[in-house]
Design a protein around this motif. Sequence first.
Motif, mmCIF file in Angstrom:
data_model
loop_
_atom_site.group_PDB
_atom_site.id
_atom_site.type_symbol
_atom_site.label_atom_id
_atom_site.label_comp_id
_atom_site.label_asym_id
_atom_site.label_seq_id
_atom_site.Cartn_x
_atom_site.Cartn_y
_atom_site.Cartn_z
ATOM 1 N N LYS A 61 30.954 -14.447 -29.452
ATOM 2 C CA LYS A 61 31.651 -13.161 -28.568
ATOM 3 C C LYS A 61 32.778 -13.652 -27.655
ATOM 4 O O LYS A 61 32.723 -14.833 -27.263
ATOM 5 C CB LYS A 61 30.449 -12.513 -27.512
ATOM 6 C CG LYS A 61 29.287 -11.890 -28.487
ATOM 7 C CD LYS A 61 29.692 -10.781 -29.388
ATOM 8 C CE LYS A 61 28.484 -10.174 -29.810
ATOM 9 N NZ LYS A 61 27.393 -9.765 -29.139
ATOM 10 N N ASP A 62 33.454 -12.754 -27.278
ATOM 11 C CA ASP A 62 34.505 -13.174 -26.258
ATOM 12 C C ASP A 62 34.178 -12.870 -24.858
ATOM 13 O O ASP A 62 33.793 -11.514 -24.639
ATOM 14 C CB ASP A 62 35.992 -12.289 -26.757
ATOM 15 C CG ASP A 62 36.349 -12.904 -28.148
ATOM 16 O OD1 ASP A 62 36.472 -13.953 -28.058
ATOM 17 O OD2 ASP A 62 36.821 -11.893 -28.986
ATOM 18 N N VAL A 64 34.470 -12.957 -20.675
ATOM 19 C CA VAL A 64 35.205 -13.089 -19.452
ATOM 20 C C VAL A 64 34.446 -13.391 -18.242
ATOM 21 O O VAL A 64 33.397 -12.339 -18.205
ATOM 22 C CB VAL A 64 36.135 -11.976 -19.068
ATOM 23 C CG1 VAL A 64 35.586 -10.617 -18.771
ATOM 24 C CG2 VAL A 64 37.143 -12.369 -17.965
ATOM 25 N N CYS A 74 31.643 -20.873 -16.878
ATOM 26 C CA CYS A 74 32.635 -20.842 -18.220
ATOM 27 C C CYS A 74 32.316 -21.718 -19.216
ATOM 28 O O CYS A 74 32.207 -21.535 -20.241
ATOM 29 C CB CYS A 74 33.893 -20.627 -17.644
ATOM 30 S SG CYS A 74 34.765 -19.083 -16.841
ATOM 31 N N ALA A 82 29.378 -18.876 -27.048
ATOM 32 C CA ALA A 82 30.687 -18.162 -27.144
ATOM 33 C C ALA A 82 31.721 -18.544 -27.693
ATOM 34 O O ALA A 82 31.986 -19.784 -28.034
ATOM 35 C CB ALA A 82 30.759 -18.031 -25.469
ATOM 36 N N ARG A 83 32.418 -17.767 -28.459
ATOM 37 C CA ARG A 83 33.654 -17.715 -29.254
ATOM 38 C C ARG A 83 34.779 -18.301 -28.304
ATOM 39 O O ARG A 83 35.482 -19.278 -28.676
ATOM 40 C CB ARG A 83 33.996 -16.633 -29.854
ATOM 41 C CG ARG A 83 35.410 -16.936 -30.740
ATOM 42 C CD ARG A 83 35.508 -15.754 -31.846
ATOM 43 N NE ARG A 83 35.447 -14.649 -31.190
ATOM 44 C CZ ARG A 83 35.600 -13.451 -31.961
ATOM 45 N NH1 ARG A 83 35.624 -13.532 -33.332
ATOM 46 N NH2 ARG A 83 35.704 -12.146 -31.240
ATOM 47 N N SER A 84 35.061 -17.391 -27.385
ATOM 48 C CA SER A 84 35.964 -17.616 -26.177
ATOM 49 C C SER A 84 35.636 -17.296 -25.111
ATOM 50 O O SER A 84 34.531 -16.409 -24.834
ATOM 51 C CB SER A 84 37.452 -16.982 -26.706
ATOM 52 O OG SER A 84 37.118 -15.378 -26.275
ATOM 53 N N VAL A 85 36.175 -17.968 -24.016
ATOM 54 C CA VAL A 85 35.642 -17.756 -22.486
ATOM 55 C C VAL A 85 36.968 -17.843 -21.676
ATOM 56 O O VAL A 85 37.810 -18.529 -21.797
ATOM 57 C CB VAL A 85 34.714 -18.823 -22.106
ATOM 58 C CG1 VAL A 85 34.576 -18.544 -20.665
ATOM 59 C CG2 VAL A 85 33.504 -18.920 -22.922
ATOM 60 N N VAL A 86 37.358 -16.522 -20.930
ATOM 61 C CA VAL A 86 38.320 -16.811 -19.948
ATOM 62 C C VAL A 86 37.514 -16.511 -18.780
ATOM 63 O O VAL A 86 36.744 -15.675 -18.508
ATOM 64 C CB VAL A 86 39.211 -15.390 -20.140
ATOM 65 C CG1 VAL A 86 40.194 -15.172 -18.983
ATOM 66 C CG2 VAL A 86 39.886 -15.577 -21.525
ATOM 67 N N GLN A 126 39.417 -6.395 -23.579
ATOM 68 C CA GLN A 126 39.445 -7.437 -24.689
ATOM 69 C C GLN A 126 38.227 -8.142 -24.737
ATOM 70 O O GLN A 126 38.066 -8.954 -25.616
ATOM 71 C CB GLN A 126 40.692 -8.525 -23.998
ATOM 72 C CG GLN A 126 42.086 -7.954 -24.071
ATOM 73 C CD GLN A 126 42.420 -7.455 -25.357
ATOM 74 O OE1 GLN A 126 42.378 -8.206 -26.422
ATOM 75 N NE2 GLN A 126 42.944 -6.164 -25.554
ATOM 76 N N PHE A 127 37.146 -7.922 -23.983
ATOM 77 C CA PHE A 127 35.926 -8.611 -24.183
ATOM 78 C C PHE A 127 34.649 -7.984 -24.216
ATOM 79 O O PHE A 127 34.537 -6.721 -24.436
ATOM 80 C CB PHE A 127 35.678 -9.344 -22.677
ATOM 81 C CG PHE A 127 37.106 -10.249 -22.354
ATOM 82 C CD1 PHE A 127 36.966 -11.473 -22.790
ATOM 83 C CD2 PHE A 127 38.082 -9.804 -21.482
ATOM 84 C CE1 PHE A 127 38.126 -12.215 -22.465
ATOM 85 C CE2 PHE A 127 39.229 -10.321 -21.219
ATOM 86 C CZ PHE A 127 39.220 -11.781 -21.638
ATOM 87 N N ASP A 128 33.918 -8.825 -25.032
ATOM 88 C CA ASP A 128 32.485 -8.319 -25.528
ATOM 89 C C ASP A 128 31.543 -8.337 -24.273
ATOM 90 O O ASP A 128 30.665 -7.343 -24.434
ATOM 91 C CB ASP A 128 31.886 -9.200 -26.613
ATOM 92 C CG ASP A 128 32.756 -9.345 -27.798
ATOM 93 O OD1 ASP A 128 33.146 -8.018 -28.476
ATOM 94 O OD2 ASP A 128 33.118 -10.180 -28.362
#
Length: 270
Positions: A61-62, A64, A74, A82-86, A126-128
């Motif tokens: 998941k993406d 934030v 993070c 997590a696939r991406s983290v902001v 943009q985020f899950d």
Amino acid sequence: MDMPTPEQAITSNRHAWDESARLHKDTATWKAMLAAVAYPDFSCLDPTITRLLQEVGIAGKDVVQLCCNNGRECLSLFGLGARSVVGVDQSRAFIQQARELADVSPHCPQFIESDIHHLPEPLMGQFDVALVTIGVLGWMPDVALFMRQVASTLKPGGVLVMYETHPFLELFDPRAANPMLPASSYFQRDPFVLQESIVYEGQDSIEGPTSYWYVHTLGSVISGAIAAQLQIGHMQEYPHSNREELYDQYEHQYAQLPLCFTLTATKLPV
């Protein structure tokens, strides 16, 4: 004393957090973290939030994290898949620390300096998963507005995951002669005016920039989420403390206080 406008409070708090970053940099904890984040499975998340994130499911998941401090949480999210983290934070100094940790880590989060009330357009929808952890709500003058901003980052069906200090704990002053006696109102609306530096690693308090700490009832938090079109799916209170060591004295009491809570809420489709 005249209370600040929300904008003035936000600005003062940002300055206070920038100063706080300096105090947390030259410590044994910082040096240990620099070494620890080099491992792919690094995590500073306690069992309560780890279990909840696993139940929500962040693998692939993406994510934030809003008000991410130095980014340590993070980086921990990658260990849960997590696939991406902001990470977003208003403190430039803490965002710089987060980037220093990321440089050591095998993971590649993105860190953005921004007031939560003025998020950049590319973050919208943009985020899950949106993560909010310990000690964020108290810095927010308007919890309903904060919830709307959180919701704005989520895709339809995305989930807010919150792990926070219980607002009932704000009635008590852990430094008082009798720390078990309520010292303020649960329904206090004016912020506490703080004249000491923000430290959270057991250091003695020292004089610092003025900052403002707001108390939000649990009802206002839940109502704010509902008004932001977030559907509550989980809410649980706990008897353990998840904030500074000074508050550990409130654990294991015969008349036990609620000390923290978790909440999840799903963004409804428009």
